[in-house]
Every structure is written in structure tokens, then in C-alpha cells.
Design a protein around this motif. Structure first.
Motif, PDB file in Angstrom:
ATOM      1  N   LEU A 189       7.474  20.825   9.141  1.00 23.42           N
ATOM      2  CA  LEU A 189       6.295  20.020   8.853  1.00 23.42           C
ATOM      3  C   LEU A 189       6.723  18.550   8.798  1.00 23.42           C
ATOM      4  CD1 LEU A 189       4.881  22.341   6.044  1.00 23.42           C
ATOM      5  CD2 LEU A 189       4.345  22.375   8.492  1.00 23.42           C
ATOM      6  N   PRO A 190       5.875  17.611   9.238  1.00 23.42           N
ATOM      7  CA  PRO A 190       6.336  16.227   9.485  1.00 23.42           C
ATOM      8  C   PRO A 190       6.398  15.333   8.243  1.00 23.42           C
ATOM      9  CG  PRO A 190       4.038  16.406  10.090  1.00 23.42           C
ATOM     10  CD  PRO A 190       4.469  17.788   9.678  1.00 23.42           C
ATOM     11  N   TYR A 191       6.902  15.871   7.130  1.00 20.72           N
ATOM     12  CA  TYR A 191       7.000  15.044   5.922  1.00 20.72           C
ATOM     13  C   TYR A 191       8.128  15.595   5.066  1.00 20.72           C
ATOM     14  CZ  TYR A 191       4.799  11.542   2.847  1.00 20.72           C
ATOM     15  OH  TYR A 191       4.518  10.406   2.118  1.00 20.72           O
ATOM     16  N   GLY A 192       8.908  14.669   4.494  1.00 19.71           N
ATOM     17  CA  GLY A 192       9.978  15.051   3.587  1.00 19.71           C
ATOM     18  C   GLY A 192       9.544  14.859   2.151  1.00 19.71           C
ATOM     19  N   VAL A 193      10.230  13.954   1.437  1.00 18.17           N
ATOM     20  CA  VAL A 193       9.851  13.590   0.066  1.00 18.17           C
ATOM     21  C   VAL A 193       9.478  12.116   0.090  1.00 18.17           C
ATOM     22  CG1 VAL A 193      10.622  13.386  -2.335  1.00 18.17           C
ATOM     23  CG2 VAL A 193      11.360  15.335  -0.952  1.00 18.17           C
ATOM     24  N   GLY A 194       8.188  11.831   0.285  1.00 17.87           N
ATOM     25  CA  GLY A 194       7.714  10.454   0.328  1.00 17.87           C
ATOM     26  C   GLY A 194       7.880   9.763   1.663  1.00 17.87           C
ATOM     27  N   TRP A 195       8.283  10.490   2.703  1.00 15.99           N
ATOM     28  CA  TRP A 195       8.516   9.906   4.027  1.00 15.99           C
ATOM     29  C   TRP A 195       7.992  10.846   5.113  1.00 15.99           C
ATOM     30  CZ3 TRP A 195      11.810   5.473   4.942  1.00 15.99           C
ATOM     31  CH2 TRP A 195      12.444   4.971   3.792  1.00 15.99           C
ATOM     32  N   PHE A 196       7.379  10.275   6.152  1.00 16.21           N
ATOM     33  CA  PHE A 196       7.138  11.024   7.375  1.00 16.21           C
ATOM     34  C   PHE A 196       8.476  11.248   8.069  1.00 16.21           C
ATOM     35  CE2 PHE A 196       2.852   9.434   6.794  1.00 16.21           C
ATOM     36  CZ  PHE A 196       2.054  10.456   7.309  1.00 16.21           C
ATOM     37  N   VAL A 197       8.614  12.411   8.695  1.00 18.31           N
ATOM     38  CA  VAL A 197       9.824  12.778   9.423  1.00 18.31           C
ATOM     39  C   VAL A 197       9.375  13.263  10.794  1.00 18.31           C
ATOM     40  CG1 VAL A 197      11.848  14.264   9.463  1.00 18.31           C
ATOM     41  CG2 VAL A 197      10.949  13.453   7.267  1.00 18.31           C
ATOM     42  N   GLN A 198       9.830  12.589  11.863  1.00 17.72           N
ATOM     43  CA  GLN A 198       9.317  12.905  13.191  1.00 17.72           C
ATOM     44  C   GLN A 198      10.344  12.544  14.253  1.00 17.72           C
ATOM     45  OE1 GLN A 198       5.758  10.680  14.137  1.00 17.72           O
ATOM     46  NE2 GLN A 198       5.458  11.698  16.110  1.00 17.72           N
TER      47      GLN A 198
ATOM     48  N   PHE B 157       5.799   4.510 -15.427  1.00 22.88           N
ATOM     49  CA  PHE B 157       6.280   4.607 -14.048  1.00 22.88           C
ATOM     50  C   PHE B 157       6.702   3.248 -13.511  1.00 22.88           C
ATOM     51  CE2 PHE B 157       5.495   4.822  -9.417  1.00 22.88           C
ATOM     52  CZ  PHE B 157       6.383   5.838  -9.106  1.00 22.88           C
ATOM     53  N   SER B 158       5.906   2.219 -13.770  1.00 22.79           N
ATOM     54  CA  SER B 158       6.245   0.891 -13.252  1.00 22.79           C
ATOM     55  C   SER B 158       7.553   0.372 -13.830  1.00 22.79           C
ATOM     56  CB  SER B 158       5.105  -0.092 -13.530  1.00 22.79           C
ATOM     57  OG  SER B 158       4.011   0.172 -12.679  1.00 22.79           O
ATOM     58  N   ASP B 159       7.854   0.706 -15.072  1.00 27.18           N
ATOM     59  CA  ASP B 159       9.140   0.310 -15.656  1.00 27.18           C
ATOM     60  C   ASP B 159      10.287   1.031 -14.962  1.00 27.18           C
ATOM     61  OD1 ASP B 159       7.701  -1.250 -17.381  1.00 27.18           O
ATOM     62  OD2 ASP B 159       8.170  -0.106 -19.192  1.00 27.18           O
ATOM     63  N   LEU B 160      10.077   2.303 -14.640  1.00 28.47           N
ATOM     64  CA  LEU B 160      11.106   3.055 -13.926  1.00 28.47           C
ATOM     65  C   LEU B 160      11.387   2.429 -12.566  1.00 28.47           C
ATOM     66  CD1 LEU B 160       9.967   6.724 -14.691  1.00 28.47           C
ATOM     67  CD2 LEU B 160      12.090   5.646 -15.469  1.00 28.47           C
ATOM     68  N   VAL B 161      10.332   2.086 -11.833  1.00 30.05           N
ATOM     69  CA  VAL B 161      10.518   1.465 -10.518  1.00 30.05           C
ATOM     70  C   VAL B 161      11.259   0.140 -10.652  1.00 30.05           C
ATOM     71  CG1 VAL B 161       9.333   0.469  -8.523  1.00 30.05           C
ATOM     72  CG2 VAL B 161       8.505   2.613  -9.509  1.00 30.05           C
ATOM     73  N   ALA B 162      10.854  -0.663 -11.631  1.00 26.80           N
ATOM     74  CA  ALA B 162      11.491  -1.969 -11.815  1.00 26.80           C
ATOM     75  C   ALA B 162      12.971  -1.836 -12.134  1.00 26.80           C
ATOM     76  CB  ALA B 162      10.777  -2.747 -12.919  1.00 26.80           C
ATOM     77  N   ASP B 163      13.308  -0.896 -13.017  1.00 30.85           N
ATOM     78  CA  ASP B 163      14.701  -0.770 -13.458  1.00 30.85           C
ATOM     79  C   ASP B 163      15.565   0.007 -12.475  1.00 30.85           C
ATOM     80  OD1 ASP B 163      14.108  -2.206 -15.716  1.00 30.85           O
ATOM     81  OD2 ASP B 163      13.920  -0.463 -17.030  1.00 30.85           O
ATOM     82  N   GLU B 164      15.034   1.119 -11.983  1.00 35.08           N
ATOM     83  CA  GLU B 164      15.846   2.004 -11.158  1.00 35.08           C
ATOM     84  C   GLU B 164      15.901   1.576  -9.691  1.00 35.08           C
ATOM     85  OE1 GLU B 164      17.640   4.511 -12.250  1.00 35.08           O
ATOM     86  OE2 GLU B 164      16.923   4.575 -14.325  1.00 35.08           O
TER      87      GLU B 164
ATOM     88  N   ALA C 288       0.833  -1.203   0.000  1.00 35.00           N
ATOM     89  CA  ALA C 288       0.000   0.000   0.000  1.00 35.00           C
ATOM     90  C   ALA C 288       0.875   1.264   0.000  1.00 35.00           C
ATOM     91  CB  ALA C 288      -0.976  -0.048   1.175  1.00 35.00           C
ATOM     92  N   SER C 289       0.626   2.177   0.932  1.00 33.64           N
ATOM     93  CA  SER C 289       1.295   3.485   0.880  1.00 33.64           C
ATOM     94  C   SER C 289       2.759   3.466   1.297  1.00 33.64           C
ATOM     95  CB  SER C 289       0.532   4.498   1.731  1.00 33.64           C
ATOM     96  OG  SER C 289      -0.640   4.909   1.075  1.00 33.64           O
ATOM     97  N   VAL C 290       3.271   2.355   1.781  1.00 33.65           N
ATOM     98  CA  VAL C 290       4.721   2.264   1.954  1.00 33.65           C
ATOM     99  C   VAL C 290       5.411   2.420   0.606  1.00 33.65           C
ATOM    100  CG1 VAL C 290       6.598   0.675   2.602  1.00 33.65           C
ATOM    101  CG2 VAL C 290       4.673   1.008   4.131  1.00 33.65           C
ATOM    102  N   THR C 291       4.660   2.199  -0.480  1.00 31.62           N
ATOM    103  CA  THR C 291       5.155   2.472  -1.830  1.00 31.62           C
ATOM    104  C   THR C 291       5.679   3.896  -1.952  1.00 31.62           C
ATOM    105  OG1 THR C 291       3.620   0.881  -2.811  1.00 31.62           O
ATOM    106  CG2 THR C 291       4.451   2.607  -4.258  1.00 31.62           C
ATOM    107  N   LYS C 292       5.121   4.835  -1.202  1.00 33.72           N
ATOM    108  CA  LYS C 292       5.539   6.235  -1.317  1.00 33.72           C
ATOM    109  C   LYS C 292       7.016   6.413  -0.988  1.00 33.72           C
ATOM    110  CE  LYS C 292       0.956   8.222  -0.427  1.00 33.72           C
ATOM    111  NZ  LYS C 292       0.195   6.960  -0.371  1.00 33.72           N
ATOM    112  N   THR C 293       7.557   5.578  -0.097  1.00 35.78           N
ATOM    113  CA  THR C 293       8.986   5.678   0.202  1.00 35.78           C
ATOM    114  C   THR C 293       9.813   5.308  -1.027  1.00 35.78           C
ATOM    115  OG1 THR C 293       9.180   3.396   1.048  1.00 35.78           O
ATOM    116  CG2 THR C 293       8.532   5.101   2.605  1.00 35.78           C
ATOM    117  N   ILE C 294       9.368   4.303  -1.760  1.00 37.04           N
ATOM    118  CA  ILE C 294      10.049   3.890  -2.988  1.00 37.04           C
ATOM    119  C   ILE C 294       9.930   4.978  -4.039  1.00 37.04           C
ATOM    120  CG2 ILE C 294       9.972   2.213  -4.878  1.00 37.04           C
ATOM    121  CD1 ILE C 294       9.127   0.114  -2.777  1.00 37.04           C
ATOM    122  N   SER C 295       8.745   5.576  -4.156  1.00 36.68           N
ATOM    123  CA  SER C 295       8.539   6.650  -5.124  1.00 36.68           C
ATOM    124  C   SER C 295       9.407   7.858  -4.784  1.00 36.68           C
ATOM    125  CB  SER C 295       7.068   7.056  -5.158  1.00 36.68           C
ATOM    126  OG  SER C 295       6.259   5.979  -5.576  1.00 36.68           O
TER     127      SER C 295
END
Length: 362
Positions: A285-294, A182-189, A85-92
Motif C-alpha cells: 500500500l502506498p503509505y508508510g508512517v506519515g509518508w507516501f511511498v511510491q 504535542f507542539s512542545d514535543l515537536v519543538a523539543d524533539e 499544511a499536510s507536509v507536517t505529517k512527515t514531521i509527525s
């Protein structure tokens, strides 16, 4: 030069062993944490839960509890695939920073410069869920950094407000900047670079890889009568940045090692990704780029949850200053805790609280 093969082999060996004692963490302490996690799992009515703990790039605990498929009595293990689910955001977030390093993406470019954003924004305000879009100001400049940092609601950049639908749209700039799905980018990168062999993306036009589909943890929920029943699999989504990844805790441990080891992005990019956003007044603010920061109990944490209502939940928690990581994947929503869309509140998670207590600062 980083020896990727050696580090990758160390992660794989730790996962295969199920647990390897860390330098400053006694085996009894690690096992006590595993026992507590299983107790919390049972209290939360989670049928199947997989767990990994990584310290200093080494897997010190990798285990499954309960059942990935209750009816067939298939045990959950560290190699059980789940929808994260949204843990994907860390990968993104990592992918975005990787593309920035390659000179292919500019996080500060206005979203209006990307095809389709203006239409999406107008339609979302007019027809989208009011909880996410009622205060969106499409006539004001919004940057990709603000979308990835959950800072677009109200006056752009001024406050944190969790908006997963807008975050999902962030896949479009990455596709437009590279000319690739996008899915190809995730797979390759990401997957290929990190050696993640048990992970794949899925969306409406991309079925799940058969080998993962055959082993996928079945989702469950507790019904109104208090009975545990099987849920429908989550419905198909688009090729978005907010979700769409199937993975195992063993593979997420590989991602974690690759991230900390510098295989995916540089130390500078990682620090920028984990830097809390700030508004015009300088308020963090408690968010970076795709991650909560706390900060919790004086310890810096970066983390993300994942949730498919009535189906799956996840928690990926890192203490970067201590090189310590917790990864939890579940086949129910039992890892969730109450928090509003404008707060972080990691301390309310009983699983996170147990981890922070059992693994004190060294």
C-alpha cells in the motif's frame, strides 16, 4: 559519531549561498531546473514559491520566485515562512518513530487503549464527513500504526485511504504517552534537534511566533473571474498531528539533513517509517508512517504534499536511494494535482515530473 555542527553548517552555508554545485550535477542543469520551476509557477498562477534541492546533505539550490506579499511587493525567498499544511505529517511520522526508539510509544497498541478514541471514532462515524468516516469500523481493533499509515478505513489494515482527520488525532497517543503537549514535543524533539530556527507550530491555543508571523507569506487564490485575490488565513485548528507547522524551505532542508544524517532517528527506524504498508494478502500500500511511498519510473520515492484550499500548498519529495530531495512551498494551491483519496499518483505532478527529469538517476 555524527558531527551535527559540521553538517548543519554545511546546510546553512548552502542555503545562504542560494546554490552550490553538487558533485555530479552541473550548475547549468541546476539553473535550468530553477528556470523550469519558475515557468511552471507562472503557468499555475502561484504568486510566490520557494524552492530547495538537497543532494548528499548539501543544498544545491535554494531560491524564491515571485512574491510572498503581492500588494507590498515582498519577494519570496528561501527564508519566507509558509504554512506547510499536510507536509507536517512527515514531521509527525519522524516524531512517532523517535518516541518509539525512546521506549515511550508503541505503534501497535490498539487505539481503544487511549483516552477519547472510542468517543472520537463513534462521533466521527455519526457526525463526521462521510467521505472520511462512512466505512470506519469502530468495533474492530485499530492500531496507531494503522492510523499513521492511512489504513483504517474499511477493514483496518486492508487498504490505503487518505484520512487526514483521523491522522490528526494521532497526536493524542503521543501526548498521553509522554504527558506533554504535542507542539512542545515537536519543538523539543524535532525543531531543536534539527536546528530548525525558522519553524514553529501554531494552533488554537498557540499563536504563531511573532517573528514568523511578520514574514509569513500571504495566501492567494484565483477567483471565478480569473483574478488573483488575497485569501483569508486558514482557520485555527487543534494541536493535531496532521498540520499546524509554519516553516521555510531553508529550515525544511535542515530537517532533511538531520533526517538523512541520523540525528533524529536511526537508519532502522527511518527504513521502517518508509516501508510501505501491506494488507493481509501481502499487497503493498502506498503509505508508510506519515509518508507516501511510491516507485516512479523505477526510482523509489518517499514524499508528501500539503494543501490548504485556496491558500497554501507544498511538496516534499525524497529519493532516498539517491540522497536527493526537492522541497517546494507556495502561497496558493497551485502545487496540487488531481488524485483520489485511495491513490498516490506522484507522476501527475508537473513539478515532480520536472524534478525527476532534470535530476536523472546517477
Amino acid at each position: 559519531m555524527i558531527n551535527r555542527i559540521a553538517i548543519g553548517a554545511a546546510v546553512a552555508a548552502g542555503v545562504a549561498a542560494g546554490a552550490g554545485p553538487a558533485a555530479a550535477q552541473g550548475e547549468n542543469d541546476v539553473n535550468a531546473f530553477a528556470v523550469e520551476v519558475d515557468s511552471l509557477r507562472q503557468a499555475a498562477r502561484i504568486p510566490g514559491l520557494s524552492l530547495a534541492v538537497v543532494r548528499d546533505g548539501q543544498v544545491v539550490l535554494a531560491r524564491g520566485f515571485g512574491y510572498a506579499d503581492v500588494e507590498a511587493r515582498v519577494p519570496a525567498t528561501e527564508h519566507t515562512p509558509y504554512n506547510i499544511a499536510s507536509v507536517t505529517k512527515t514531521i509527525s511520522g519522524v516524531l512517532a518513530m523517535r518516541l518509539v526508539e525512546q521506549g515511550r510509544l508503541n505503534l501497535d497498541r490498539p487505539m481503544s487503549g487511549y483516552t477519547g478514541w472510542d468517543e472520537f471514532c463513534a462521533d466521527a462515524v455519526a457526525e463526521g464527513p462521510a467521505i472520511f468516516f462512512r466505512d470506519l469500523k469502530c468495533d474492530q481493533p485499530i492500531t496507531l500504526r494503522q492510523v499513521l499509515g492511512m489504513r483504517i478505513n474499511g477493514t483496518p489494515g486492508e487498504r490505503f485511504y487518505y484520512n487526514p482527520i483521523a491522522f490528526s488525532w494521532a497526536s493524542r497517543p503521543m501526548m498521553q504517552a509522554t504527558g506533554r503537549p504535542f507542539s512542545d514535543l515537536v519543538a523539543d524533539e524535532i525543531f531543536r534537534t534539527a536546528g530548525m530556527t525558522e519553524s514553529a507550530r501554531q494552533h488554537r491555543a498557540l499563536p504563531l511566533r511573532p517573528d514568523l508571523a511578520a514574514r509569513l507569506a500571504q495566501p492567494y487564490h484565483v477567483d471565478s473571474a480569473g483574478a488573483l485575490v488575497r485569501s483569508e488565513q486558514p482557520g485555527p485548528q487543534g494541536d493535531g498531528a496532521a498540520g499546524g507547522v509554519i516553516s521555510t524551505v531553508a529550515d525544511m532542508a535542515r530537517f532533511d539533513a538531520a533526517l538523512d544524517g541520523g540525528w533524529l532517528i536511526s537508519d532502522a527506524s527511518r527504513a521502517a517509517m518508509w516501508r510501505a504498508g501491506r494488507n493481509a494478502a501481502g499487497q503493498a500500500l502506498p503509505y508508510g508512517v506519515g509518508w507516501f511511498v511510491q516507485e516512479v519510473g523505477g526510482r523509489r520515492t518517499v514524499w508528501h504534499t500539503g494543501l490548504w484550499d485556496g491558500a497554501y500548498s507544498a511538496l516534499y519529495l525524497k529519493l532516498p536511494d539517491e540522497r536527493l530531495t526537492l522541497i517546494l512551498l507556495a502561497n496558493s494551491e497551485g502545487l496540487r494535482w488531481d488524485k483520489a483519496l485511495d491513490e498516490a499518483a506522484l507522476e501527475r505532478s508537473p513539478f515532480a515530473a520536472a524534478f525527476l527529469r532534470r535530476f536523472p538517476r546517477r
